[in-house]
Design an enzyme around this catalytic site. Structure first.
Site, PDB file in Angstrom:
ATOM      1  N   HIS A  45      25.928  30.107  55.126  1.00 39.81           N
ATOM      2  CA  HIS A  45      27.308  29.782  54.756  1.00 39.81           C
ATOM      3  C   HIS A  45      28.289  30.281  55.814  1.00 39.81           C
ATOM      4  O   HIS A  45      29.171  29.540  56.265  1.00 39.81           O
ATOM      5  CB  HIS A  45      27.657  30.396  53.394  1.00 39.81           C
ATOM      6  CG  HIS A  45      29.109  30.290  53.038  1.00 39.81           C
ATOM      7  ND1 HIS A  45      29.722  29.084  52.766  1.00 39.81           N
ATOM      8  CD2 HIS A  45      30.085  31.233  52.928  1.00 39.81           C
ATOM      9  CE1 HIS A  45      31.010  29.299  52.489  1.00 39.81           C
ATOM     10  NE2 HIS A  45      31.246  30.591  52.585  1.00 39.81           N
ATOM     11  N   LYS A  82      42.016  31.585  45.766  1.00 41.00           N
ATOM     12  CA  LYS A  82      40.846  31.986  44.989  1.00 41.00           C
ATOM     13  C   LYS A  82      41.202  32.436  43.573  1.00 41.00           C
ATOM     14  O   LYS A  82      40.400  32.250  42.657  1.00 41.00           O
ATOM     15  CB  LYS A  82      40.152  33.173  45.685  1.00 41.00           C
ATOM     16  CG  LYS A  82      39.625  32.887  47.073  1.00 41.00           C
ATOM     17  CD  LYS A  82      38.240  32.306  47.016  1.00 41.00           C
ATOM     18  CE  LYS A  82      37.611  32.244  48.398  1.00 41.00           C
ATOM     19  NZ  LYS A  82      36.238  31.700  48.335  1.00 41.00           N
TER      20      LYS A  82
END
Lengths: 426, 426
Positions: free
Chosen positions: A142, A262
């Protein structure tokens, strides 16, 4: 103390579907609201939710040191504070109560009425009050994918990445259990080529496939947790979708990290699968590419072979699997994360939650976010209804699933399921 | 409802030192342990700690809707949840009880024994259980100083800084009240010119002069708080020292922000001074350099004139004042911070804490960190004992003080005092 609950030969007198995520060898912990509007701590076997508060009141935990109200609570925090020995005793006892050979509850209809619920009779809640939530960034694939997109292949990994299980603090107030909807957030974004930001609903809402572990009270302020003791303080794991608004993130995150991109919502699966239940699935982790500092060097196996899947389900549509990943791909394991988190003396409490970071595997179909799966939207994903996705659309439901499997047993996490509602009107 | 507690003409029958931070016009809220080992919520007038639990039990709050145990708690969270109207009624009533002209408690020796404590009879605790702690970065002078040091004068402010009240999530578990010691943290750092990090105690431990505000339950997940309503949800403020290990920070913070460099300790002053008490000190904030997006545009005065001071006290030495700053220098005010924090729907709860970020003023003697005061250690500060400081030494005590003052009244915060102990042995 042996984990007798894990005995793969054990069978239960409860009817359970074949290939359930919740055989008698799992015995996860959660919190639910019953048909009588009572909140209780429970476990799950097959498709039954089991009221541990009622079991305790009826004397089924006699001989285990537990306060009277330990399961009559709206969070697991106090039970988790009781420590690993108690978790293990309780889990072993539950296995025993529901064992095929044990008639005590099996043959007591009255007791069964108080203790057993079908899943449609209960409403799952957040299993813990999360005091602090930390998110790591521990999948090399990632970090490499994201780094390649933003800085090119040669500078993909930051210089600190191979030395530090990089992490940052997240927001605990907006953690929601599976089944609760999220909302497309409004925010500031900087359009391509512009010099001034605009204000509007995010256009690039993404999921992040993660797992998260829940800790017990681990240390006092000032005292680190050694890497080889760290797993003693991990109660269990959940599936975790760290919703992210990529356009908001890009504009806001330098230099102090992601914030509003987020904290509009983070979803978790409601059943905490204990680290004890996952013991049969311990595996070697990736070999370190570079020598790690001694406080991060560990002995034995500390990675877990947990299959992870992501599905998108459009409104009134069907589930489309879009990713297959695995928790074992993590470059930094949970023990290293916890050792690193506390090496400066930072204190960790019961109910704290630590996310893994997006878990991407080596192949393109194992990436853990739309950002990576569609490579910033350049390669849209085709769904079974003929529509395409670059990111997540309004009214799409994102579903994470996870399970371990060997020749003897399957231990699963169920689902983490969240629908993305359209942005509110302003 | 009028804030009668703020009446500058009011005098109290309690003896109070001249120029106290805590005249009868202040009436802050805190939590303390009494000589009988009882935890209670209290206030302070002069050098007396006042047990609000006892006052309530003795009937002094009759007529105000309060649960019986609202002050018999170890945090203020529930009281704060009661909302602004209740805070105001209680503060007004306390002012009335201790007013010179009111004989009720003044002339009741028996009651006074139960209610009044001298400061050496109580031990101050954390005033709230902080659910989530967010730190902003809202002083233009601080952001410019740090930016200049790390990126040069022409790129000092990041492109987003004038558009966004930049913030990030912090760790709530390691927030400590004034009087509790901090420890020099261990961690990874990258020595100048090296390519591999080393492990050891931080060499560059710094304070950060901040203030923090405490919120009440403000919104449900998904609903923003408008900027002009935001102050309704702010209970009060404390002094805040956001301890920082600069060398750890530099190595770890890209790309996700500060983590272990900050979460080893964060100190706050124990008395929450209410926003109500600070109303006489509202002032205009700095003019925006650039037009701000509508959701950040506010009406009226939302800055506060609060003098801030920082002292270093070496072990067995005397206090050396090293900085004079002011909360009014903040470019982004609290209302803007809260409106921004929730614009994406992020929910804010009772007891959440939001730090201002380091508060630096325009002149060199008004900077809010050693990093800036000594310009990365290039210009050490000389203390009265002849020693020099580039950063904070082992066993130094850092003291923050804060107060507002006009011709009528002084409203102060007392101290936020923390000693830095040496790193533990590993």
């Amino acid at each position: 103390m042996p984990i007798t609950a894990n005995d793969p030969k054990r069978k239960t007198w409860l009817e359970t579907p074949p290939d359930t995520d919740f055989p008698i060898q799992n015995i996860p912990f959660g919190v639910f609201l019953t048909r009588d509007d009572i909140i209780t701590i429970g476990t799950r076997i097959g498709d039954y939710a089991i009221d541990l508060g009622a079991l305790h009141q009826l004397g089924y935990f006699s001989g285990i040191e537990l306060t009277d109200d330990i399961f009559l609570q709206d969070t697991l925090n106090d039970f988790i504070s009781d420590g690993r020995k108690t978790w293990r005793l309780v889990r072993n006892r539950i296995a025993d109560i529901f064992d095929n050979e044990n008639p005590k509850l099996r043959d007591n209809n009255e007791h069964r009425k108080h203790i057993l619920f079908t899943l449609d009779e209960v409403e799952m809640q957040l299993p813990v009050q999360v005091g602090d939530y930390t998110d790591f960034y521990s999948s090399k694939e990632h970090a490499t994918n994201v780094g390649t997109m933003f800085r090119g292949k040669d500078n993909a990994l930051m210089p600190n990445w191979l030395h530090i299980p990089v992490g940052y603090h997240g927001r605990s107030s907006s953690i929601i259990p599976s089944g609760i909807n999220a909302r497309r957030p409004w925010g500031q974004t900087l359009p391509e080529g512009a010099t001034e930001p605009i204000f509007g609903p995010s256009k690039l809402v993404d999921f992040e496939l993660e797992m998260a572990f829940i800790t017990t009270d681990a240390n006092v302020l000032g005292e680190p947790i050694p890497v080889n003791e760290a797993e003693e303080y991990i109660f269990g794991l959940v599936l975790f979708n760290d919703w992210s608004a990529r356009d908001i993130q890009k504009w806001e995150y330098v230099p102090l990290g992601p914030f509003l991109a987020k904290n509009f919502a983070s979803s978790i699966s409601p059943w905490i699968v204990t680290l004890d239940a996952l013991q049969p699935f311990k595996v070697e982790g990736p070999k370190p590419i570079m020598e790690q500092l001694p406080y991060l060097q560990y002995k034995g196996k500390k990675s877990y072979d947990i299959n992870l899947e992501v599905y998108i389900c459009p409104e009134n549509g069907e589930e489309n699997k879009i990713s297959n990943s695995n928790f074992k791909y993590m470059y930094w394991n949970m023990a290293q994360q916890l050792a690193h988190h506390t090496i400066n003396g930072c204190n960790v409490n019961s109910g704290d939650m630590m996310g893994s970071g997006t878990i991407s595997g080596p192949s393109q179909d194992s990436y853990g976010s739309m950002l990576e799966l569609t490579w910033r939207g350049e390669k849209p994903i085709k769904l079974s209804d003929g529509t395409e996705r670059k990111f997540i659309n309004d009214n799409d439901t994102v579903i994470l699933k996870g399970f371990c499997k060997n020749e003897n047993v399957r231990i699963g996490f169920g689902e983490c399921r969240t629908k993305l509602l359209p942005a509110i009107n302003m």
